[in-house]
Write an enzyme that holds these catalytic residues in place. Structure first.
Site, PDB file in Angstrom:
ATOM      1  CB  ILE A 151      -0.976  -0.005   1.200  1.00 56.66           C
ATOM      2  CG1 ILE A 151      -1.903  -1.228   1.111  1.00 56.66           C
ATOM      3  CG2 ILE A 151      -1.794   1.279   1.235  1.00 56.66           C
ATOM      4  CD1 ILE A 151      -2.760  -1.476   2.341  1.00 56.66           C
ATOM      5  CG  ASP A 170       9.378  -0.780   5.410  1.00 56.60           C
ATOM      6  OD1 ASP A 170       8.211  -0.782   4.970  1.00 56.60           O
ATOM      7  OD2 ASP A 170       9.890  -1.795   5.943  1.00 56.60           O
ATOM      8  CB  ALA A 230      -2.284   1.275   8.633  1.00 54.24           C
ATOM      9  NE  ARG A 231      -6.087  -3.864  11.177  1.00 54.43           N
ATOM     10  CZ  ARG A 231      -6.467  -3.980   9.906  1.00 54.43           C
ATOM     11  NH1 ARG A 231      -6.693  -2.913   9.177  1.00 54.43           N
ATOM     12  NH2 ARG A 231      -6.645  -5.179   9.375  1.00 54.43           N
ATOM     13  CG  ASP A 255     -10.780   3.498   6.206  1.00 51.22           C
ATOM     14  OD1 ASP A 255     -11.983   3.797   6.052  1.00 51.22           O
ATOM     15  OD2 ASP A 255     -10.323   2.367   5.954  1.00 51.22           O
ATOM     16  CD  GLU A 260     -11.841  -0.111  12.984  1.00 54.60           C
ATOM     17  OE1 GLU A 260     -12.210  -1.138  12.394  1.00 54.60           O
ATOM     18  OE2 GLU A 260     -10.914   0.588  12.581  1.00 54.60           O
ATOM     19  CG  HIS A 278     -11.732  -0.709   8.820  1.00 57.78           C
ATOM     20  ND1 HIS A 278     -11.167  -1.291   9.918  1.00 57.78           N
ATOM     21  CD2 HIS A 278     -10.991  -1.151   7.761  1.00 57.78           C
ATOM     22  CE1 HIS A 278     -10.136  -2.058   9.545  1.00 57.78           C
ATOM     23  NE2 HIS A 278     -10.022  -1.983   8.233  1.00 57.78           N
ATOM     24  CB  ALA A 281     -10.008  -3.271   1.963  1.00 60.01           C
TER      25      ALA A 281
HETATM   26  N1  LIG Z   1      -8.239   0.222   6.021  1.00 61.67           N
HETATM   27  C1  LIG Z   1      -8.284  -0.950   5.436  1.00 61.67           C
HETATM   28  O1  LIG Z   1      -9.344  -1.381   5.017  1.00 61.67           O
HETATM   29  C2  LIG Z   1      -7.022  -1.757   5.263  1.00 61.67           C
HETATM   30  C3  LIG Z   1      -6.959  -2.680   4.209  1.00 61.67           C
HETATM   31  C4  LIG Z   1      -5.780  -3.383   3.988  1.00 61.67           C
HETATM   32  C5  LIG Z   1      -4.714  -3.209   4.835  1.00 61.67           C
HETATM   33  N2  LIG Z   1      -4.811  -2.324   5.877  1.00 61.67           N
HETATM   34  C6  LIG Z   1      -3.678  -2.157   6.794  1.00 61.67           C
HETATM   35  O2  LIG Z   1      -2.569  -1.656   6.071  1.00 61.67           O
HETATM   36  C7  LIG Z   1      -1.390  -2.302   6.535  1.00 61.67           C
HETATM   37  C8  LIG Z   1      -0.355  -2.299   5.405  1.00 61.67           C
HETATM   38  O3  LIG Z   1      -0.827  -3.131   4.366  1.00 61.67           O
HETATM   39  P1  LIG Z   1       0.149  -3.603   3.167  1.00 61.67           P
HETATM   40  O4  LIG Z   1      -0.682  -4.426   2.256  1.00 61.67           O
HETATM   41  O5  LIG Z   1       0.898  -2.451   2.622  1.00 61.67           O
HETATM   42  O6  LIG Z   1       1.126  -4.544   4.005  1.00 61.67           O
HETATM   43  P2  LIG Z   1       2.602  -4.982   3.641  1.00 61.67           P
HETATM   44  O7  LIG Z   1       2.913  -6.137   4.512  1.00 61.67           O
HETATM   45  O8  LIG Z   1       2.780  -5.106   2.168  1.00 61.67           O
HETATM   46  O9  LIG Z   1       3.494  -3.716   4.111  1.00 61.67           O
HETATM   47  C9  LIG Z   1       3.709  -3.365   5.446  1.00 61.67           C
HETATM   48  C10 LIG Z   1       5.066  -2.659   5.488  1.00 61.67           C
HETATM   49  O10 LIG Z   1       5.258  -2.167   6.819  1.00 61.67           O
HETATM   50  C11 LIG Z   1       6.622  -2.391   7.150  1.00 61.67           C
HETATM   51  N3  LIG Z   1       6.769  -2.389   8.609  1.00 61.67           N
HETATM   52  C12 LIG Z   1       6.405  -3.342   9.494  1.00 61.67           C
HETATM   53  N4  LIG Z   1       6.689  -2.942  10.749  1.00 61.67           N
HETATM   54  C13 LIG Z   1       7.242  -1.704  10.642  1.00 61.67           C
HETATM   55  C14 LIG Z   1       7.747  -0.764  11.584  1.00 61.67           C
HETATM   56  N5  LIG Z   1       7.745  -1.033  12.886  1.00 61.67           N
HETATM   57  N6  LIG Z   1       8.217   0.402  11.105  1.00 61.67           N
HETATM   58  C15 LIG Z   1       8.254   0.661   9.783  1.00 61.67           C
HETATM   59  N7  LIG Z   1       7.802  -0.181   8.845  1.00 61.67           N
HETATM   60  C16 LIG Z   1       7.293  -1.351   9.274  1.00 61.67           C
HETATM   61  C17 LIG Z   1       6.956  -3.740   6.525  1.00 61.67           C
HETATM   62  O11 LIG Z   1       8.343  -3.914   6.409  1.00 61.67           O
HETATM   63  C18 LIG Z   1       6.257  -3.598   5.181  1.00 61.67           C
HETATM   64  O12 LIG Z   1       7.074  -3.020   4.196  1.00 61.67           O
HETATM   65  C19 LIG Z   1      -1.869  -3.692   6.954  1.00 61.67           C
HETATM   66  O13 LIG Z   1      -1.029  -4.253   7.951  1.00 61.67           O
HETATM   67  C20 LIG Z   1      -3.255  -3.453   7.446  1.00 61.67           C
HETATM   68  O14 LIG Z   1      -3.244  -3.293   8.852  1.00 61.67           O
HETATM   69  C21 LIG Z   1      -5.935  -1.611   6.101  1.00 61.67           C
END
Ligand SMILES: NC(=O)c1ccc[n+]([C@@H]2O[C@H](COP(=O)([O-])OP(=O)(O)OC[C@H]3O[C@@H](n4cnc5c(N)ncnc54)[C@H](O)[C@@H]3O)[C@@H](O)[C@H]2O)c1
Length: 312
Positions: A151, A170, A230-231, A255, A260, A278, A281
Site C-alpha cells: 500500500i 520502513d 492502516a490500523r 479510516d 471499531e 474502515h 479495502a
Molecule cells: N483500512 C483498510 O481497510 C485496510 C486494508 C488493507 C490493509 N490495511 C492495513 O494496512 C497495513 C499495510 O498493508 P500492506 O498491504 O501495505 O502490508 P505490507 O505487509 O505489504 O506492508 C507493510 C510494510 O510495513 C513495514 N513495517 C512493518 N513494521 C514496521 C515498523 N515497525 N516500522 C516501519 N515499517 C514497518 C513492513 O516492512 C512492510 O514493508 C496492513 O497491515 C493493514 O493493517 C488496512
C-alpha cells in the site's frame, strides 16, 4: 472438509465462489453475523476458517482440533492470535496484493478531502450554505510514507502524479523499485519533521502501537496533515484529539480507529478531522480478488498443495 466463513465480504461480489467450493466437495458454513458461541460449536470439526475482522483466539483454535488453516479475507492479521496459531499448529494466511490499490486510492482521497475540506464543503452547500474554504495544496508538497509495503508503494506511485517529494520509512532495506518510484528513505524523526502529509501503512503490532503520540505530534509541522488507513492503534487518539484541538497539526483523515465502531465522538466530530468507516479495502474489484485469493489459500492448504501467503 468443512470451511467456516465469518467474513461478510467473502463472495459478496462473486457469490458463485460458494457454489464452486461446494461443488468441489467442501462443506461451507456461513457464520454471518458472527457469533463466538456458535463458532465454538462449529469449529470442532472444521478444517479451515475464512475470517474478516472477527477475533480468532486460542480457545477457538484449540477447540478446532482439525483446523489446518485460518485465512484472513484481507491483509491485517492483528485480530488473529499468531502465537496461539503456532502453538496449535495452524497456518495463518492472508491475501496480499489484492486490496492495496483500493486502500492507496482511499488514502489519497482522504488527503485531498482534508486538504480541501471537501466533506465539510459538500455538507454545507447541501444545507444551502455557500462558504469559502482556504485549502492547502497537495501538488508539489512533501509526502511522508510510513511503511513501504504494497500500500505504501501504491501511495508513492500516486504521489508522483501530484509532483510530490516522497519521503519513506520502513524497517526493511531500500529496494530498486522504491528508487524508481522516487521514494527517498529517511529516519522516522526526519519524516515526521519534514512532511506536509504523513500517511501510515504499517501493520499494528507491539512495535507499532501508538507509534504516533505526543512526541511525534510535537515534531510535526503545524500545517501537517496525518492520514491513517492502516490500523487505529497506530495513533494515540487522545494525543491526536489534543493536537487537532490545539491546531498542533492542520488536520487528519482516518479510516481506522482504536475501537471499531468508534465511540470517541468528541474526537470524531472535530472540524479538522475527516473520517470513513474502515472502508478502504472495499471496492468491488478488490473484494472480488480478495475472495478468490482467500478461497485459493484454503484450497491449497486443504489439498496439501502447499500453504500460500502464510504469515506465521
Ligand atoms: N483500512 C483498510 O481497510 C485496510 C486494508 C488493507 C490493509 N490495511 C492495513 O494496512 C497495513 C499495510 O498493508 P500492506 O498491504 O501495505 O502490508 P505490507 O505487509 O505489504 O506492508 C507493510 C510494510 O510495513 C513495514 N513495517 C512493518 N513494521 C514496521 C515498523 N515497525 N516500522 C516501519 N515499517 C514497518 C513492513 O516492512 C512492510 O514493508 C496492513 O497491515 C493493514 O493493517 C488496512
Amino acid at each position: 472438509m468443512k470451511i467456516i466463513v465469518t467474513s461478510p465480504s467473502f463472495g459478496k461480489f462473486n457469490p458463485d465462489i460458494y457454489d464452486e467450493l461446494q461443488s468441489e466437495g467442501y462443506e461451507v458454513v456461513k457464520l454471518i453475523p458472527y457469533d463466538r458461541q456458535v463458532m465454538l460449536q462449529e469449529v470442532v470439526d472444521a478444517d479451515a476458517i475464512i475470517v474478516g475482522l472477527e477475533t480468532m483466539d486460542e480457545e477457538i483454535m484449540a477447540t478446532g482440533k482439525q483446523l489446518k488453516i485460518i485465512t484472513k479475507h484481507g491483509v491485517g492479521v492483528d485480530n488473529i492470535d499468531l502465537d496461539a496459531a503456532m502453538r496449535c499448529g495452524i497456518a495463518v494466511s492472508n491475501t496480499p496484493g489484492t486490496n492495496n490499490d483500493a486502500v492507496a486510492d482511499l488514502a489519497f482521497g482522504l488527503m485531498l478531502s482534508v486538504a480541501r475540506s471537501i466533506p465539510d464543503a459538500n455538507s454545507n452547500l447541501k444545507e444551502e450554505k455557500w462558504l469559502r474554504y482556504d485549502g492547502n495544496s497537495v501538488w508539489g508538497k512533501t509526502l511522508g510514507i510510513v511503511g513501504l509495503g504494497a500500500i505504501g508503494k501504491g501511495v508513492a506511485k500516486r504521489a508522483k502524479g501530484f509532483s510530490m517529494d516522497v519521503l519513506g520509512y520502513d524497517i526493511t532495506e531500500p529496494t530498486q523499485e522504491e528508487v524508481e518510484n522516487g521514494i527517498n528513505r529517511v529516519s522516522l524523526v526526519e519524516l515526521f519533521q519534514q512532511a506536509d502529509y504523513i500517511s501510515l501503512h504499517v501493520p499494528l503490532n507491539k512495535f507499532t502501537k501508538h507509534m504516533v503520540g505526543k512526541e511525534q505530534f510535537d515534531m510535526m509541522k503545524d500545517s501537517a496533515i496525518l492520514i491513517n488507513t492502516a490500523r487505529g492503534g497506530l495513533i494515540d487518539e487522545e494525543e491526536l484529539k489534543y493536537a487537532l484541538l490545539n491546531n498542533r497539526i492542520k488536520g487528519c483523515g482516518l479510516d481506522v480507529f482504536d475501537e471499531e465502531p468508534p465511540t470517541n465522538y468528541d474526537l470524531l466530530k472535530l472540524d479538522n478531522l475527516v473520517v470513513t468507516p474502515h472502508m478502504a479495502a472495499y471496492t468491488i474489484e478488490a473484494v472480488q480478488l480478495t475472495s478468490e485469493t482467500a478461497a485459493n489459500n484454503v484450497r491449497k492448504a486443504l489439498k496439501n498443495e502447499g500453504e500460500v501467503n502464510v504469515v506465521n
